[in-house]
Design a protein around this motif. Structure first.
Motif, short mmCIF file in Angstrom:
data_model
loop_
_atom_site.label_atom_id
_atom_site.label_comp_id
_atom_site.label_asym_id
_atom_site.label_seq_id
_atom_site.Cartn_x
_atom_site.Cartn_y
_atom_site.Cartn_z
N LYS A 1 0.83 -1.22 0.00
CA LYS A 1 0.00 0.00 0.00
C LYS A 1 0.87 1.26 0.00
CE LYS A 1 -3.75 1.59 2.17
NZ LYS A 1 -4.22 1.99 3.46
N ARG A 2 0.36 2.29 -0.69
CA ARG A 2 1.04 3.60 -0.67
C ARG A 2 0.93 4.22 0.71
NH1 ARG A 2 -1.26 6.85 -5.69
NH2 ARG A 2 0.05 6.09 -7.38
N ILE B 1 0.15 7.12 3.42
CA ILE B 1 -1.02 8.01 3.34
C ILE B 1 -0.70 9.37 2.72
CG2 ILE B 1 -0.70 8.88 5.71
CD1 ILE B 1 -3.62 9.48 5.77
N TRP B 2 0.49 9.89 2.98
CA TRP B 2 0.80 11.23 2.47
C TRP B 2 1.04 11.24 0.96
CZ3 TRP B 2 5.59 11.28 0.31
CH2 TRP B 2 6.51 10.31 0.75
N LEU B 3 0.96 10.05 0.34
CA LEU B 3 1.04 10.03 -1.11
C LEU B 3 -0.34 9.85 -1.75
CD1 LEU B 3 4.30 8.20 -2.21
CD2 LEU B 3 3.51 10.47 -2.81
N GLU B 4 -1.36 9.58 -0.91
CA GLU B 4 -2.73 9.49 -1.44
C GLU B 4 -3.11 10.82 -2.08
OE1 GLU B 4 -4.94 7.16 -1.58
OE2 GLU B 4 -3.87 5.59 -0.46
N LYS B 5 -3.64 10.77 -3.31
CA LYS B 5 -4.02 12.01 -4.01
C LYS B 5 -4.97 12.87 -3.19
CE LYS B 5 -3.75 11.19 -8.94
NZ LYS B 5 -4.53 11.16 -10.18
N GLU B 6 -6.02 12.23 -2.62
CA GLU B 6 -7.05 13.01 -1.93
C GLU B 6 -6.45 13.73 -0.72
OE1 GLU B 6 -7.60 10.01 -3.12
OE2 GLU B 6 -8.83 10.79 -4.75
N HIS B 7 -5.58 13.01 0.01
CA HIS B 7 -4.97 13.61 1.18
C HIS B 7 -4.08 14.79 0.76
CE1 HIS B 7 -3.34 14.02 5.14
NE2 HIS B 7 -2.12 13.98 4.64
N ARG C 1 -4.20 16.55 -1.93
CA ARG C 1 -5.00 17.65 -2.46
C ARG C 1 -5.57 18.50 -1.32
NH1 ARG C 1 -9.44 15.34 -5.73
NH2 ARG C 1 -7.73 14.62 -7.06
N CYS D 1 -1.57 15.86 -7.88
CA CYS D 1 -2.83 15.67 -7.19
C CYS D 1 -3.95 16.59 -7.68
CB CYS D 1 -2.64 15.82 -5.67
SG CYS D 1 -2.32 17.52 -5.19
#
Lengths: 271, 271, 271, 271
Positions: D2-3, D5-11, D13, D79
């Motif tokens: 899993k990526r 969290i700070w690489l999640e697009k939504e986060h 953005r 993002c």
């Protein structure tokens, strides 16, 4: 043993904080004169080549005034309705600050920086005059400016960004010239502000054709920009002065209603 | 023996104080020319290196004009409806003051200070023009300024306090530099006024970085402050022009009525 | 033998005086470019140390443009609905004046004074742009200024009287100094105008304390005075923009009625 | 795998484009500081005589900031809801332009011209602050200026024509003097703009009597002209603030209704 009348708190308070009584008025006039004299001393002392006797006399006079202002501060503190409240109020701090500098110079070197504290004394003239007649005017003025403060802040941020970009551009255009006064970007931004505000000292001026072209553009821009704060403040003033016309609330829904309305425009209530 | 017609008080008064008659109009034009010539003499006489013949001719011409203005003053006094009233009125004093200087120079040394009295002559052009067409305009202008005088007075007191504080601060920052033009606090305050009013002569300019920083701040402040009197006067102007619209209430329906309305515009009630 | 179409008066008129047709638009663009080029030549020719070949080329180009503008003037005259009317109209005179200078230099010496006539050409750009989009804006602007012209005239007379008195006073205070730039009353008045208008060149600056004091006063005065024309013009602008609100007349007595009035406020007539 | 969290697009953005979250606010503050530091480097680097060690340290710091801004740009691009949309938007281009200069200097000589691109970075501070509080104010300001842009354009064309004619006239009057600063018509027009805008550097000043006379006239003209944009913008401001009041009519009784009214205030009709 009874205290003399001029030491009674109530009497003292009437004289110091109130200008309706003849004694209060005389106190205010005396204080205004003392402040004005103190200011003249400040000016004259700063002249470099003063004769010795004048320097000494001014020093003595200043010491006397310091005693006067100290006594006044203590008297204000003594007869204030709330001592703590006065001491921590804006005027209380200004009064203290105007009194302190001569004492501080005994402890802290660098009397130069005390000068600014002494010049603050002059702000106190405001309180005296405010008590006389201008109370409402001054408040309206501050209100009008205060109401347009947000708009003016945005405007200044915009001007700041503008002068940084224009100053840098001017530095690029002009700094190559021999003996150019555009020494660094800081100077160039200082020049841009000088020009945009139409002050125009002339200590830094463009000499290249491109620089003069850009200058002309900045000047014409400043010509228009100078109108913006005017528009903001004026619009605010007009709103202030015509406010009574726009008052009134609907008794049912508290929506604003215009004078002359027969029904509330939000809820249809008959007014 | 009958007096000649041009010495009749009524005739003279019609010519001098009234511009409706052709003779009165011609008198005003002649007076305007005399004042303009007197002003040109004032200007030319002040040039340092004049040839001798020109100095003498100007002196003679000035003496002639003095006679003309003296005769005019006596004529005004002679034919005024109330001599005392005219002599003590504003215009009467200005007329006298414009006539006196050449006589005074025979008694009092220091002709230099008479120049200002001679320049006052030019104020009389105002009376002549006021009589022509601008009467109402001028009065509206004065009213608008007069109505906002209180606000402007507060504002100036504020500016005065500000320039004293800023000037002192600038003196502290800049006076240490070699050959600094910020010689004393007086000069620094003069500089602060020059900057805040956006005049910016450039005879005194900051050279330190801190000084330039503070200058930039003062300039941007001046930029905003310059808007304040504009706002005050403009708001006053707008109130002048639209005032009749904002007054009064109908006693029956409480609708707004304009001054001069004879019937309420909402309910037809006779006012 | 039939005339070619481009010599038909109606066709030519459509091209020259009308910008709705594509040909008319192209004609306007070409004319704008010609005027701009002519202006650039004017600027470059005035630079003192030009190489010989550039001087000659500019001379030839200017001669060509003169031919172009001459042909244009003749064409306008030829196809105008009323030749006399066009020739004597404001634009007709400006067109003639922009064409004449090169011809006049053959007869009259002193080509220098022709430069100003050549710069007048640029005014014609106004006509072209006016036809494009700004017609209404320009007219509103002129109306607003025109309506406040009387007030501004009184104001200027006042400023004139003021600068003469202040200039003379400053001459008395400053002219005694060695190397004073306040050489004569004319210079002093020039200085007073420079200061009051907040231009502040700095070529003439006070050096005495009294002079600086008076200067500071003049600057703060200018600060307030600068607000007056602003107030006049702004009030005029606001009246212009909100005029439609104030219209309407009573059909019976012709008195002004407000929008929303149900009865005439002068005669009680139901509206 | 899993990526983080700070690489999640939504986060990401939410952090970068949104300042409602605490993380987003911290991100904005960090960015503001980075931009401010970058600006200080720009200023200090331009000072001519810097010690070697400071030059090197500033170079390193600037390189670090470039990396930071590059990462930020890539993150924004990554993002953004629409990458193409962001890259081609106004802010996207400004972001790119603020990042590019240090890279370009490797390929293109003349780092001087990159300075202006670096100063553009400061514009980004606007976006950050706009997100905080001033959104509405700024938009109202732009609207008011935008609405009066046509009038201001006409006005500037007029000023341009005026300064060309006045500059040429002044060149004719002054250029004959020895050592005259009115070297060519270009300089004279630059002078005319300097004077009309009340900047008044004093690098070019008239010395002949005729020139000073014309200058005085130009200054008094500038005094009046400076009022025009003020009038335009102020009128526009007042219209902005009170516009909702002036619109619409009740369909039943034709009384004026305000925007947002739900019932006619004269007859109670539901709108």
């Amino acid at each position: 043993m009874k205290r003399p009348i001029w030491l009674e708190k109530e009497h003292l308070r009437a004289v110091i904080f109130n200008d309706d009584t003849p004694a209060g008025r005389r106190f205010d006039i005396a204080l205004t004169i003392a402040i004005a004299v103190s200011l003249v001393i400040l000016f004259v002392e700063s002249i470099p080549s003063l004769p010795y006797w004048l320097k000494v006399s001014l020093g003595v006079l200043e010491a006397l005034l310091t005693v006067v202002f100290s006594v006044e501060y203590i008297a204000r503190l003594y007869c204030a309705e709330s001592r703590r409240g006065y001491a921590l109020s804006g005027w209380g701090i200004i009064d203290l600050v105007s009194v302190l500098p001569p004492y501080l110079t005994y402890f802290i070197p660098g009397a130069r920086y005390m000068l600014i504290l002494r010049s603050i004394r002059f702000i106190r003239i405001f309180r005296i005059f405010r008590l006389f007649t201008f109370l409402n005017e001054g408040e309206l003025l501050l209100q009008a400016i205060g109401r347009s403060l947000h708009k003016i802040a945005v405007y200044f941020l915009f001007v700041l960004v503008l002068v940084i970009c224009l100053g840098t551009l001017m530095f690029i255009l002009e700094s190559g010239q021999p003996n150019s006064a555009f020494r660094d970007i800081g100077s160039s931004i200082y020049w841009a502000i000088t020009t945009l505000s139409t002050v125009g000292y002339g200590d830094i001026t463009p000499v290249t054709t491109a620089g003069r072209f850009l200058s002309s553009f900045i000047m014409l821009l400043g010509y228009t920009l100078i109108a913006v704060p005017g528009g903001i403040v004026t619009a605010s003033f007009i709103n202030t002065t015509s406010e009574p016309v726009r008052n009134g609330r609907c008794p049912r829904c508290d929506a604003k209603v215009r004078k002359g309305d027969k029904f509330c425009s939000q809820c249809g209530e008959k007014l």
